[in-house]
Design a protein around this motif. Structure first.
Motif, PDB file in Angstrom:
ATOM      1  N   LYS A 426       0.863  -1.184   0.000  1.00 44.78           N
ATOM      2  CA  LYS A 426       0.000   0.000   0.000  1.00 44.78           C
ATOM      3  C   LYS A 426       0.895   1.229   0.000  1.00 44.78           C
ATOM      4  CE  LYS A 426      -3.386   2.484   2.842  1.00 44.78           C
ATOM      5  NZ  LYS A 426      -4.059   2.533   4.162  1.00 44.78           N
ATOM      6  N   PRO A 427       0.648   2.205  -0.880  1.00 44.38           N
ATOM      7  CA  PRO A 427       1.506   3.392  -0.908  1.00 44.38           C
ATOM      8  C   PRO A 427       1.061   4.425   0.119  1.00 44.38           C
ATOM      9  CG  PRO A 427      -0.153   3.556  -2.627  1.00 44.38           C
ATOM     10  CD  PRO A 427      -0.376   2.228  -1.947  1.00 44.38           C
ATOM     11  N   GLN A 428       1.927   5.393   0.380  1.00 49.04           N
ATOM     12  CA  GLN A 428       1.556   6.550   1.197  1.00 49.04           C
ATOM     13  C   GLN A 428       0.898   7.585   0.297  1.00 49.04           C
ATOM     14  OE1 GLN A 428       3.346   9.753   0.874  1.00 49.04           O
ATOM     15  NE2 GLN A 428       1.937  10.712   2.322  1.00 49.04           N
ATOM     16  N   ALA A 478       7.843   8.320   3.224  1.00 48.06           N
ATOM     17  CA  ALA A 478       7.193   9.132   2.194  1.00 48.06           C
ATOM     18  C   ALA A 478       6.225  10.129   2.814  1.00 48.06           C
ATOM     19  CB  ALA A 478       6.446   8.216   1.214  1.00 48.06           C
ATOM     20  N   ASP A 479       6.227  11.335   2.266  1.00 48.72           N
ATOM     21  CA  ASP A 479       5.352  12.400   2.779  1.00 48.72           C
ATOM     22  C   ASP A 479       4.874  13.255   1.609  1.00 48.72           C
ATOM     23  OD1 ASP A 479       3.982  14.045   4.540  1.00 48.72           O
ATOM     24  OD2 ASP A 479       5.715  15.335   4.918  1.00 48.72           O
ATOM     25  N   THR A 480       4.166  12.622   0.678  1.00 52.62           N
ATOM     26  CA  THR A 480       3.658  13.339  -0.489  1.00 52.62           C
ATOM     27  C   THR A 480       2.136  13.211  -0.527  1.00 52.62           C
ATOM     28  OG1 THR A 480       3.977  11.380  -1.876  1.00 52.62           O
ATOM     29  CG2 THR A 480       5.757  12.979  -1.836  1.00 52.62           C
ATOM     30  N   THR A 481       1.533  13.963  -1.420  1.00 54.71           N
ATOM     31  CA  THR A 481       0.071  13.978  -1.509  1.00 54.71           C
ATOM     32  C   THR A 481      -0.451  12.860  -2.397  1.00 54.71           C
ATOM     33  OG1 THR A 481       0.093  16.377  -1.205  1.00 54.71           O
ATOM     34  CG2 THR A 481      -1.931  15.405  -2.099  1.00 54.71           C
ATOM     35  N   TYR A 482       0.229  12.629  -3.504  1.00 47.20           N
ATOM     36  CA  TYR A 482      -0.319  11.730  -4.526  1.00 47.20           C
ATOM     37  C   TYR A 482       0.397  10.378  -4.532  1.00 47.20           C
ATOM     38  CZ  TYR A 482      -2.055  16.281  -5.776  1.00 47.20           C
ATOM     39  OH  TYR A 482      -2.645  17.514  -5.714  1.00 47.20           O
ATOM     40  N   PRO A 483      -0.375   9.283  -4.639  1.00 46.44           N
ATOM     41  CA  PRO A 483       0.234   7.946  -4.562  1.00 46.44           C
ATOM     42  C   PRO A 483       1.246   7.660  -5.661  1.00 46.44           C
ATOM     43  CG  PRO A 483      -2.088   7.815  -5.238  1.00 46.44           C
ATOM     44  CD  PRO A 483      -1.841   9.215  -4.799  1.00 46.44           C
ATOM     45  N   ASN A 484       1.028   8.242  -6.851  1.00 45.74           N
ATOM     46  CA  ASN A 484       1.948   7.955  -7.957  1.00 45.74           C
ATOM     47  C   ASN A 484       3.211   8.815  -7.930  1.00 45.74           C
ATOM     48  OD1 ASN A 484       0.422  10.209  -8.584  1.00 45.74           O
ATOM     49  ND2 ASN A 484       0.205   9.698 -10.755  1.00 45.74           N
ATOM     50  N   LEU A 485       3.370   9.638  -6.889  1.00 42.12           N
ATOM     51  CA  LEU A 485       4.617  10.379  -6.693  1.00 42.12           C
ATOM     52  C   LEU A 485       5.256  10.029  -5.350  1.00 42.12           C
ATOM     53  CD1 LEU A 485       3.595  13.972  -7.921  1.00 42.12           C
ATOM     54  CD2 LEU A 485       4.827  12.216  -9.194  1.00 42.12           C
ATOM     55  N   SER A 486       4.738   9.010  -4.698  1.00 44.21           N
ATOM     56  CA  SER A 486       5.137   8.699  -3.327  1.00 44.21           C
ATOM     57  C   SER A 486       6.278   7.692  -3.247  1.00 44.21           C
ATOM     58  CB  SER A 486       3.919   8.135  -2.590  1.00 44.21           C
ATOM     59  OG  SER A 486       4.252   7.744  -1.281  1.00 44.21           O
ATOM     60  N   GLY A 487       7.102   7.818  -2.213  1.00 43.60           N
ATOM     61  CA  GLY A 487       8.117   6.802  -1.919  1.00 43.60           C
ATOM     62  C   GLY A 487       9.106   6.589  -3.038  1.00 43.60           C
ATOM     63  N   THR A 488       9.157   5.345  -3.530  1.00 47.14           N
ATOM     64  CA  THR A 488      10.130   4.980  -4.575  1.00 47.14           C
ATOM     65  C   THR A 488       9.642   5.308  -5.982  1.00 47.14           C
ATOM     66  OG1 THR A 488       9.253   2.723  -4.596  1.00 47.14           O
ATOM     67  CG2 THR A 488      11.147   3.133  -3.178  1.00 47.14           C
ATOM     68  N   SER A 489       8.543   6.067  -6.100  1.00 41.31           N
ATOM     69  CA  SER A 489       8.041   6.466  -7.420  1.00 41.31           C
ATOM     70  C   SER A 489       8.865   7.632  -7.957  1.00 41.31           C
ATOM     71  CB  SER A 489       6.556   6.864  -7.332  1.00 41.31           C
ATOM     72  OG  SER A 489       5.777   5.784  -6.900  1.00 41.31           O
ATOM     73  N   VAL A 490      10.119   7.338  -8.238  1.00 44.03           N
ATOM     74  CA  VAL A 490      11.076   8.356  -8.681  1.00 44.03           C
ATOM     75  C   VAL A 490      11.760   7.860  -9.950  1.00 44.03           C
ATOM     76  CG1 VAL A 490      11.491   9.152  -6.324  1.00 44.03           C
ATOM     77  CG2 VAL A 490      12.980   7.399  -7.288  1.00 44.03           C
ATOM     78  N   PHE A 491      12.564   8.715 -10.561  1.00 43.16           N
ATOM     79  CA  PHE A 491      13.350   8.282 -11.715  1.00 43.16           C
ATOM     80  C   PHE A 491      14.184   7.063 -11.327  1.00 43.16           C
ATOM     81  CE2 PHE A 491      13.761  12.647 -14.080  1.00 43.16           C
ATOM     82  CZ  PHE A 491      12.391  12.612 -14.322  1.00 43.16           C
ATOM     83  N   ILE A 642      15.263  14.131   0.554  1.00 43.38           N
ATOM     84  CA  ILE A 642      15.367  12.934  -0.298  1.00 43.38           C
ATOM     85  C   ILE A 642      14.283  11.915   0.049  1.00 43.38           C
ATOM     86  CG2 ILE A 642      16.831  11.047  -1.104  1.00 43.38           C
ATOM     87  CD1 ILE A 642      17.995  13.699  -1.925  1.00 43.38           C
ATOM     88  N   LEU A 643      14.323  11.362   1.262  1.00 39.41           N
ATOM     89  CA  LEU A 643      13.469  10.228   1.598  1.00 39.41           C
ATOM     90  C   LEU A 643      11.980  10.568   1.612  1.00 39.41           C
ATOM     91  CD1 LEU A 643      15.565   8.556   4.453  1.00 39.41           C
ATOM     92  CD2 LEU A 643      15.400   7.862   2.058  1.00 39.41           C
ATOM     93  N   SER A 644      11.622  11.743   2.082  1.00 43.88           N
ATOM     94  CA  SER A 644      10.199  12.060   2.218  1.00 43.88           C
ATOM     95  C   SER A 644       9.569  12.565   0.926  1.00 43.88           C
ATOM     96  CB  SER A 644      10.003  13.110   3.317  1.00 43.88           C
ATOM     97  OG  SER A 644      10.520  14.362   2.904  1.00 43.88           O
ATOM     98  N   GLN A 645      10.403  13.009  -0.011  1.00 48.48           N
ATOM     99  CA  GLN A 645       9.880  13.750  -1.161  1.00 48.48           C
ATOM    100  C   GLN A 645       9.439  12.893  -2.341  1.00 48.48           C
ATOM    101  OE1 GLN A 645       9.323  17.258  -1.172  1.00 48.48           O
ATOM    102  NE2 GLN A 645       9.557  16.636   0.961  1.00 48.48           N
ATOM    103  N   GLY A 646       9.848  11.609  -2.345  1.00 51.19           N
ATOM    104  CA  GLY A 646       9.462  10.751  -3.466  1.00 51.19           C
ATOM    105  C   GLY A 646       9.816  11.393  -4.797  1.00 51.19           C
ATOM    106  N   GLY A 647       8.852  11.353  -5.716  1.00 48.10           N
ATOM    107  CA  GLY A 647       9.071  11.937  -7.047  1.00 48.10           C
ATOM    108  C   GLY A 647       8.384  13.276  -7.210  1.00 48.10           C
TER     109      GLY A 647
END
Length: 677
Positions: A426-428, A478-491, A642-647
């Motif tokens: 489950k994503p944040q 992870a501390d973002t609003t949208y699931p598709n930009l959260s956590g490891t959803s990065v380049f 870094i860690l909280s910002q995801g993508g």
């Protein structure tokens, strides 16, 4: 069936594994896909003027029930599969591909996003909202929204075909891994092998009601065998078996799949107006272009090859002197490297393993995370598991607020693929005033406890655990609003920074003192061993670097040019490996048919990112070393930027916010001993 299509009535909304039956999956997927389609149609049918909330944001939150179901199913398909799940995966993959295309090729939906994108300069968006808008618009364009109907239809067929072939590719590797056994009945053939490895092999034989000892291609069995077994003929046998996985004349041969995947990816890229699959992929990476990747790889190759050549000559001379060996072969590399390491540093894994009991190492990772980021890990037994060996933890912060749920799955099983990985159930994300916390898992294949010994890790396994735990921290914090930009959803060439930087603590006295204790006496690891670990950190680093570069060059070979003229997988590989090869080639072996990272995972045109991220992690850890490896200010910056910002923003912007500058490649070369400070 109802278990999936409603809110879970469980602790922290965790997956109710024990209530799930295999027959639940297909109807649940049908319902979730139908619901996702309805959610998309509601966005399209909304009569209001398209704006960020009713178009872009609504799209980001659509299909979440399907995403949750997919994460549960495909995580089990990797960690606890069976024939039924394999069959369902083959059936579901094209349906999911078709849905993705239904969304990506929906012109009415794209028009709404495009309308918002056209006036993005006039909108008062946060940095994360701006990223979401850009990603949403590009996502449509990169998936064919601007194509004519005939090309859109071809794109759909390519994606459906790729989804099925890639699944089959992974299943074939697992089948080949499971099919091989090295059955030993003569005790003399065990010479050189560690006691724990022998005991595990004996246990496996007994479980299969056979005499003697059984070794397999699972890493905890295979790696010790090729590293320690004195019997060269048997090292050769198991090494050849590993090298011919999915490259044999049988139903599991992946050679055709390799050619098909590469060709379909190329055709897809061409349809979308890109020169190659690599050009398409790298547009959304830090590297941006194949030319930049090739320049990066060639630069490292030029700097590492002289050291690698010296190392290979030293290793060859050592083997010649020790055993009169005139030619080092692939099945000799790990064996004589270990012997040479012992001779140079008086250090070997068997000396270290008693200090690395799995439970202690895991607690060590937890302690490091506590000292750096203020996290607390508490094992709980009221959360459902998909296998009895899985451990579950509540992760909380200094205010005792829930940060994440953490699953840990450490041992090999028949239905579990090789290797180690981090994943999420489950994503944040934040929605309707709630901060939904993530459910994160790490999956490994470490040596199982035996009747007389706990699970004792090699030092390589210690760094593997910390590596995957670094990915987990990226997901958990992870501390973002949208699931598709959260956590490891990065380049993809940024995603390895949080994992690889965590490995550095395994080499530091201050960190090792927290968890490296003898499993029988509880004595702390002697400082002389710590010094040897540190001194040996760059041992054979030139050859290790060339090995990684060879994989990256093979990846770019398949994906950075037109592959449709390639007919012989083996011959093509040999050409790609020419600049990095030291050992004589083995004709019956090939890597591509079992190279899951690029043909079944997410690393196509991205294997270079391991070395790319090493540059980032070496530079980032140098900052920690300047201030202190547990410095709260640097740790807080790493967590915050870094860690909280995801993508949520471009990774280079995030990195420079943390570090104050762009990364320097010299930090990696110095750490690897390839460049003097």
């Amino acid at each position: 069936m109802r278990i999936f299509n409603k809110q879970f009535d469980t602790v922290h909304d965790t997956a109710p594994f024990s209530q799930i039956h295999t027959e639940d999956y297909l109807p649940a997927f049908e319902q979730a896909i139908a619901k996702a389609k309805i959610e998309i149609q509601e966005i399209v049918d909304n009569p209001a003027t398209p704006d960020f909330a009713n178009s872009v944001e609504a799209l980001a939150y659509s299909g979440m029930e399907l995403d949750r179901l997919s994460s549960i199913f495909f995580n089990l398909h990797s960690a606890e599969t069976n024939d039924q799940l394999d069959k369902i995966a083959q059936e579901v993959a094209p349906k999911l591909s078709e849905l993705a295309n239904d969304i990506n090729l929906n012109l009415a939906l794209f028009d709404k996003v495009k309308a918002v994108y056209a006036r993005k300069e006039t909108l008062d968006l946060t940095a994360e909202q701006q990223t979401l808008l850009d990603k949403s618009y590009k996502g449509f364009v990169r998936n064919g929204a601007l194509l004519d109907e005939e090309k859109k239809e071809r794109l759909r067929k390519i994606d459906a075909e790729l989804a099925v072939i890639k699944l089959k590719f992974g299943e074939n590797i697992l089948a080949e891994t499971n099919a091989y056994q090295l059955h030993i009945t003569d005790e003399q053939d065990l010479a050189g092998l560690p006691e724990g490895t022998i005991e595990a092999a004996r246990g496996l034989a007994e479980s299969l009601e056979k005499e003697g000892w059984i070794f397999t291609l699972d890493y905890p069995s295979y790696i010790p065998f090729v590293t320690y077994a004195d019997n060269r003929a048997l090292r050769k046998e198991i090494s050849l078996a590993a090298g011919r996985k999915a490259f044999q004349n049988n139903e599991y041969n992946n050679s055709g799949h390799v050619l098909a995947i590469a060709s379909l990816r190329f055709e897809r890229a061409q349809l979308l107006g890109y020169s190659s699959h690599a050009h398409f992929v790298l547009e959304e990476r830090m590297a941006q272009q194949p030319e930049k990747v090739h320049a990066f790889l060639e630069d490292l190759l030029a700097k590492a090859k002289p050291a690698a050549t010296e190392e290979f000559e030293e290793l060859s001379a050592f083997a010649r002197k020790l055993d009169g060996l005139e030619q080092l072969e692939k099945w000799d590399g790990a064996y004589y490297s270990e012997k040479l390491k012992q001779a140079k540093f008086h250090l070997d894994d068997e000396l270290l393993k008693p200090y690395f009991k799995l439970e202690k190492v895991l607690q060590g990772a937890f302690t490091v995370a506590h000292k750096l980021f203020g996290l607390h890990f508490t094992e709980v037994h009221n959360i459902d598991k998909y296998h009895e060996e899985v451990q579950t933890f509540e992760v909380t912060d200094a205010q005792a607020q829930l940060v994440a749920i953490f699953y840990a799955d450490f041992f090999p099983r028949k239905g579990k693929r090789n290797g180690a990985w981090m994943t999420s159930f489950k994503p944040q994300f934040k929605k309707d005033g709630l901060d939904e916390r993530p459910h994160v898992s790490i999956v490994c294949n470490f040596t199982k406890p035996t009747a007389t010994k706990p699970s004792l890790l090699t030092f390589n396994e210690v760094t593997t655990l910390f590596h995957e735990f670094g990915h987990a921290l990226h997901g958990m914090l992870a501390d973002t609003t949208y699931p598709n930009l959260s956590g490891t959803s990065v380049f993809w060439d940024f995603v390895e920074l949080p994992s690889q930087i965590m490995e550095n603590w395994c080499y530091e006295k201050e960190a090792l003192a927290l968890f490296a204790r003898h499993y029988e006496t509880n004595a702390a690891i002697p400082m002389e061993l710590v010094e040897k670990i540190k001194a040996s950190a760059s041992f054979m680093e030139g050859m290790a670097t060339l090995r990684q570069l060879s994989f990256a060059l093979l990846d770019m070979g398949w994906h950075a040019a037109d592959p449709t003229g390639i007919q012989d997988v083996k011959a093509f590989e040999q050409a790609c490996f020419a600049s990095t090869q030291f050992y004589p080639d083995v004709q019956e072996n090939a890597m591509s048919p079992s190279f899951a990272h690029i043909f079944n995972g997410g690393y196509s045109s991205g294997y270079y990112s391991y070395k790319w991220a090493e540059v980032l992690d070496a530079d980032a850890f140098a900052y920690f070393q300047e201030k202190g490896i547990f410095d709260p200010e640097v740790a807080d910056k790493f967590k915050k930027h870094i860690l909280s910002q995801g993508g949520s923003e471009h990774p280079m912007i995030l990195y420079k916010r943390f570090r104050g500058k762009e990364p320097a490649v010299d930090a990696l070369l110095i750490r690897a001993g390839l460049l003097k400070p």
